[in-house]
Enzyme design. Structure first.
Site, PDB file in Angstrom:
ATOM      1  N   GLU A 281      28.672  11.587   8.373  1.00 35.84           N
ATOM      2  CA  GLU A 281      29.312  11.542   7.055  1.00 35.84           C
ATOM      3  C   GLU A 281      29.467  12.971   6.544  1.00 35.84           C
ATOM      4  OE1 GLU A 281      27.366   9.016   4.253  1.00 35.84           O
ATOM      5  OE2 GLU A 281      27.875   7.180   5.340  1.00 35.84           O
TER       6      GLU A 281
ATOM      7  N   SER B  16      30.397  15.202   2.884  1.00 28.99           N
ATOM      8  CA  SER B  16      30.655  15.196   1.443  1.00 28.99           C
ATOM      9  C   SER B  16      31.115  16.595   1.040  1.00 28.99           C
ATOM     10  CB  SER B  16      29.403  14.794   0.655  1.00 28.99           C
ATOM     11  OG  SER B  16      28.361  15.712   0.866  1.00 28.99           O
TER      12      SER B  16
ATOM     13  N   ARG C  43      28.035   9.576 -13.610  1.00 27.73           N
ATOM     14  CA  ARG C  43      28.822   9.682 -12.379  1.00 27.73           C
ATOM     15  C   ARG C  43      29.521   8.360 -12.105  1.00 27.73           C
ATOM     16  NH1 ARG C  43      25.890   9.804  -6.527  1.00 27.73           N
ATOM     17  NH2 ARG C  43      27.691   9.472  -5.178  1.00 27.73           N
TER      18      ARG C  43
ATOM     19  N   TYR D 228      26.294  15.337   7.734  1.00 27.86           N
ATOM     20  CA  TYR D 228      24.990  14.789   8.090  1.00 27.86           C
ATOM     21  C   TYR D 228      25.159  13.447   8.778  1.00 27.86           C
ATOM     22  CZ  TYR D 228      25.949  12.167   3.808  1.00 27.86           C
ATOM     23  OH  TYR D 228      26.533  11.390   2.857  1.00 27.86           O
TER      24      TYR D 228
ATOM     25  N   ASN E 286      34.090  10.464  -6.439  1.00 26.91           N
ATOM     26  CA  ASN E 286      33.078  10.605  -7.488  1.00 26.91           C
ATOM     27  C   ASN E 286      33.631  11.452  -8.623  1.00 26.91           C
ATOM     28  OD1 ASN E 286      30.393   9.465  -6.301  1.00 26.91           O
ATOM     29  ND2 ASN E 286      31.346  10.614  -4.634  1.00 26.91           N
TER      30      ASN E 286
ATOM     31  N   HIS F 196      34.816   7.666  -0.345  1.00 28.69           N
ATOM     32  CA  HIS F 196      34.335   7.404  -1.700  1.00 28.69           C
ATOM     33  C   HIS F 196      34.753   8.563  -2.608  1.00 28.69           C
ATOM     34  CE1 HIS F 196      30.765   4.655  -0.290  1.00 28.69           C
ATOM     35  NE2 HIS F 196      31.945   4.215   0.092  1.00 28.69           N
TER      36      HIS F 196
ATOM     37  N   HIS G 223      31.296   6.289  -9.410  1.00 24.91           N
ATOM     38  CA  HIS G 223      31.323   6.242  -7.947  1.00 24.91           C
ATOM     39  C   HIS G 223      32.372   5.208  -7.532  1.00 24.91           C
ATOM     40  CE1 HIS G 223      29.791   6.621  -3.901  1.00 24.91           C
ATOM     41  NE2 HIS G 223      29.465   5.342  -3.837  1.00 24.91           N
TER      42      HIS G 223
ATOM     43  N   ASP H 192      24.212   9.511   8.877  1.00 24.94           N
ATOM     44  CA  ASP H 192      23.694   8.369   8.127  1.00 24.94           C
ATOM     45  C   ASP H 192      23.471   7.261   9.150  1.00 24.94           C
ATOM     46  OD1 ASP H 192      22.988   6.387   6.447  1.00 24.94           O
ATOM     47  OD2 ASP H 192      24.851   6.324   5.312  1.00 24.94           O
TER      48      ASP H 192
END
Length: 254
Positions: free
Chosen positions: A14, A16, A168, A7, A85, A83, A170, A9
């Site tokens: 980005e 995921s 979560r 998608y 998670n 990042h 992060h 940003d």
């Protein structure tokens, strides 16, 4: 269909990966994301007749700033990118997680660092080369910000599960790395660490006295001979000795 997202940003893309249950899956889906994005790059080239290059980077390009007070152009660089998670049980108090997770995020730098020419932290000595691209931008221990005053342990907590049962974690402090083995170790070792904490099998022996300074010094320690002060020891301890002890406790637990 598997839940992976690609998608925009703002102005940058980005990606995921889907939820994974082991480090092998995480590395596999990350590499699948490369393939997909590269397909889009080639499609853009064909449609627009221009060459496009994609960077999976840790440090954004510098931009110049000009002010009346300082007529010189100044470098202003930021870090974005990778990042991690992790989902952990909510019965573990957040303060305990910070005490036990943050030291490993600092001491794992020699294992997962992507390598960096130069430095971006004026509070620390200049470095011609250091292990982590991201360490210089980490300025705090555990707030919830991700774009300013960046923390070693990020407290943003939006679990992809029942929030009354799960938390979560992060993580924004780990380098993006193009090599599969450091990436596999990054996911796998952190997963073991969190499992140990959930099972009550890890004490506070690695808690670091000054974590922010330690993060920057560990990154600059290309010989891995730097020493850190731990809360529960009277003397400083070599980073390599801390890593060896992590190996021992991880192996014993597994």
């Amino acid at each position: 269909p598997n839940g992976q997202r690609l998608y925009l940003d703002g102005t940058h893309p980005e990606s995921s990966i889907p939820l994974c249950v082991n480090p092998y899956q995480a590395v596999l889906y990350t590499r699948a994301g490369y393939k997909r994005v590269d397909q889009l790059r080639k499609r853009h080239q064909e449609e627009r007749g221009r060459k496009f290059t994609l960077f999976r980077n840790n440090v954004a390009f510098a931009r110049y700033e000009f002010s009346q007070e300082s007529p010189r152009h100044q470098w202003d660089r930021v870090t974005f990118a990778f990042h991690e998670n992790y989902t952990v049980t909510r019965r573990i108090p957040e303060k305990e997680l910070i005490r036990k997770v943050a030291p490993f995020l600092i001491l794992r730098i020699p294992i997962i660092g992507a390598g960096k020419i130069g430095s971006d932290n004026q509070r620390e000595p200049e470095a011609r080369y250091q292990i982590s691209q991201r360490a210089d931008f980490l300025l705090s221990l555990a707030p919830s910000h991700t774009t300013e005053n960046r923390p070693i342990y990020n407290t943003r907590d939006v679990p992809y599960a029942n929030r009354f049962s799960w938390r979560r974690i992060h993580v924004i402090s780990g380098d993006s790395n193009m090599l599969e083995l450091p990436e596999y170790l990054k996911f796998g070792l952190t997963m073991i660490l969190l499992s140990m904490i959930e099972d009550g099998c890890l004490d506070d022996r690695f808690e670091i006295y000054d974590p922010i300074s330690a993060m920057h010094r560990v990154s600059r320690d290309t010989n891995i001979c730097e020493r850190v002060w731990l809360h529960n020891r009277r003397n400083s301890r070599a980073i390599i000795d801390c890593l060896k002890e992590y190996v021992d406790v991880f192996q014993t637990y597994v």
